[in-house]
Design a protein around this motif. Sequence first.
Motif, short mmCIF file in Angstrom:
data_model
loop_
_atom_site.label_atom_id
_atom_site.label_comp_id
_atom_site.label_asym_id
_atom_site.label_seq_id
_atom_site.Cartn_x
_atom_site.Cartn_y
_atom_site.Cartn_z
N VAL A 110 0.83 -1.21 0.00
CA VAL A 110 0.00 0.00 0.00
C VAL A 110 0.86 1.27 0.00
O VAL A 110 1.79 1.39 0.82
N GLY A 111 0.59 2.13 -0.95
CA GLY A 111 1.29 3.41 -1.05
C GLY A 111 2.58 3.35 -1.82
O GLY A 111 3.18 4.40 -2.11
N VAL A 112 3.06 2.16 -2.15
CA VAL A 112 4.35 1.99 -2.82
C VAL A 112 4.14 1.93 -4.35
O VAL A 112 3.21 1.24 -4.81
N GLY A 113 4.99 2.62 -5.11
CA GLY A 113 4.96 2.52 -6.58
C GLY A 113 3.56 2.76 -7.12
O GLY A 113 2.90 3.76 -6.78
N ALA A 114 3.08 1.81 -7.92
CA ALA A 114 1.81 2.00 -8.61
C ALA A 114 0.60 1.55 -7.79
O ALA A 114 -0.53 1.63 -8.27
N SER A 115 0.80 1.05 -6.58
CA SER A 115 -0.34 0.67 -5.74
C SER A 115 -0.98 1.92 -5.12
O SER A 115 -0.32 2.95 -4.96
N GLY A 116 -2.27 1.80 -4.79
CA GLY A 116 -2.98 2.95 -4.23
C GLY A 116 -2.72 3.14 -2.74
O GLY A 116 -2.04 2.33 -2.10
N GLY A 117 -3.27 4.23 -2.19
CA GLY A 117 -3.18 4.48 -0.76
C GLY A 117 -1.89 5.15 -0.36
O GLY A 117 -1.05 5.49 -1.20
N ALA A 118 -1.74 5.34 0.94
CA ALA A 118 -0.52 5.94 1.50
C ALA A 118 0.21 4.86 2.31
O ALA A 118 -0.42 4.03 2.97
N THR A 119 1.52 4.89 2.25
CA THR A 119 2.32 3.91 2.99
C THR A 119 2.14 4.13 4.49
O THR A 119 2.34 5.26 4.97
N PRO A 120 1.75 3.09 5.24
CA PRO A 120 1.62 3.25 6.69
C PRO A 120 3.00 3.31 7.34
O PRO A 120 4.00 2.92 6.73
N ASN A 121 3.03 3.75 8.59
CA ASN A 121 4.34 3.90 9.24
C ASN A 121 4.61 2.86 10.32
O ASN A 121 5.44 3.09 11.21
N THR A 122 3.95 1.72 10.24
CA THR A 122 4.29 0.61 11.14
C THR A 122 4.40 -0.68 10.34
O THR A 122 3.71 -0.86 9.33
N ILE A 123 5.27 -1.56 10.83
CA ILE A 123 5.43 -2.87 10.19
C ILE A 123 4.13 -3.66 10.31
O ILE A 123 3.73 -4.38 9.39
N GLU A 124 3.45 -3.51 11.43
CA GLU A 124 2.20 -4.25 11.64
C GLU A 124 1.17 -3.88 10.57
O GLU A 124 0.52 -4.76 9.99
N ALA A 125 1.01 -2.60 10.30
CA ALA A 125 0.05 -2.18 9.27
C ALA A 125 0.48 -2.69 7.90
O ALA A 125 -0.36 -3.13 7.09
N MET A 126 1.76 -2.66 7.61
CA MET A 126 2.25 -3.18 6.33
C MET A 126 1.92 -4.67 6.20
O MET A 126 1.61 -5.16 5.11
N THR A 171 7.62 7.31 -3.54
CA THR A 171 7.56 8.73 -3.17
C THR A 171 8.32 9.01 -1.87
O THR A 171 8.73 8.09 -1.16
N TRP A 172 8.43 10.31 -1.57
CA TRP A 172 9.04 10.72 -0.30
C TRP A 172 8.14 10.30 0.86
O TRP A 172 8.64 9.95 1.95
N GLN A 173 6.83 10.28 0.64
CA GLN A 173 5.91 9.81 1.70
C GLN A 173 6.23 8.36 2.05
O GLN A 173 6.28 8.00 3.23
N THR A 174 6.46 7.54 1.05
CA THR A 174 6.83 6.14 1.31
C THR A 174 8.15 6.06 2.07
O THR A 174 8.29 5.31 3.04
#
Lengths: 288, 288
Positions: free
Chosen positions: B71-87, B198-201
């Motif tokens: 999620v949030g990485v490259g061509a996938s939608g959404g925003a990258t979460p900031n925890t390993i658990e959410a990933m 992105t920088w967000q990721t």
Amino acid sequence: MTPAERQAGYAAAPTRRVTAHNGIEYAYRDLGASGVPLVLLQHFRGNLDNWDPALIDALAAKRRVVTFDNVGVGASGGATPNTIEAMAHDAIAFIDALEIERVDLLGFSIGSFVAQEIALIRPDLLRRVVLASSAPQGGSGMHGWAPEVIGAVGAPETTPAGYISVFFAPTDASREAGQQAAGRIFGGRTTDRDEPTTWQTRQAQYDAVCAWGFPNHSLLERVAAIDLPVFVANGDSDPMILPRYSYLLAGLIPDARLTIYPDSAHGFLFQHHSRFAADVHAFLDDAE
Amino acid sequence: MTPAERQAGYAAAPTRRVTAHNGIEYAYRDLGASGVPLVLLQHFRGNLDNWDPALIDALAAKRRVVTFDNVGVGASGGATPNTIEAMAHDAIAFIDALEIERVDLLGFSIGSFVAQEIALIRPDLLRRVVLASSAPQGGSGMHGWAPEVIGAVGAPETTPAGYISVFFAPTDASREAGQQAAGRIFGGRTTDRDEPTTWQTRQAQYDAVCAWGFPNHSLLERVAAIDLPVFVANGDSDPMILPRYSYLLAGLIPDARLTIYPDSAHGFLFQHHSRFAADVHAFLDDAE
């Protein structure tokens, strides 16, 4: 040591005696070159004669090597204590009695537990530490040895077959190496052999081993306090102390290197005596 | 996949899309043979294109291989979460969307943290796990990456030289392997390349990495609950996640095997792609 004694190697090294401040007379052997001595800590039920002369001679070719019977073991006085901590204090008393200020340690099996404890109790005494067939206190799944292991090496009367089944891997190459090592250990020295270890030593040492293996995750953190360089080594098929505990130690100790030797078991250091001695020299010489 | 696509390998594998129950459209590539799929979890700031095609093709020669943007990485939608658990939950949602009941996982770097978390959250989803350049949550001394590492791969604009300095060892052989791998990764695919991360990721992933590295000895015990077979692997000179954390993982996980690859660093699996793929196949085929 006379030049003739040096030439004859460990199989002919005289057994010496020294009395420490704790009143115990320790039996030991002292051979090899000068420099920081490498003091060896022996395995479960082992005495001075249970070090493979091929390994000791390979180590003594480049440095001073000291083997000894800890309190209550073999020809040393006293009764074997039933904690690793007490064994560590007893080993420190022996080193103090030799009037050596700083040593390298090579602990093997239960001797490697004692080596860890010495590194925690008296770090200033040590320069570098080798932990062979080792495990940290508190690791889960190591409360006592597997039934086939303690059955083979824990019986009142041990046999060469039982020894080989634990110290060597169940392959033709390792078993052949085991026969050769057993020949050197049990047949190489004909005079001035050490006293056999007693049942009291067996029971006290096994109590200490079982206590070391009480599962306790928090105790694993202790070895993070060892800030000496450490070399962790084991055979890939050790049934007595599984290689995963060597991984664990090498992961917990901040400055550790790890080597797992192929096709070998608890006695990997006897089977691979040339390679292991070379690796120990390389590790210890890093500091010289 | 057509036979022509299969022949062309990962460099020509089409990017597919699937929408999961969480509403996110994931970009992924899916190639290779049948059987239990091997799902890959990518490194810090990496997208679909950052897998070395030489490694993916060697893996896909014997099994189905799925790469995806979380999620949030490259061509996938959404925003990258900031925890390993959410990933981990996001990765589980993707696997569920593919309607796969059971997978093998190969997690690389931050992806290996996610793989551990999936093994804890949803063990029934997994058969076996490969952890490449990995570390357990809570290990001391790994709160964020070393300044030269985060400086090289964490800057707003990354460079091939920075990439090679972290992913390959400072030897001629490793650097040469790095040039070759970089050529395959950055030059092999000319059309249908993934969206850049992105920088967000970057920020969210590095927040997650730093939190994973809060020193906490008690958290190390978590991975003792992973009762799947695990293969832990790293390069001997990884400056990003030190090999000692691979030792630690392999010591803490009850059924782990460990291989440290010579003269290599964070990208050991690209440098040693043939050997590593063979080792992964051997490990995964043990269960088939």
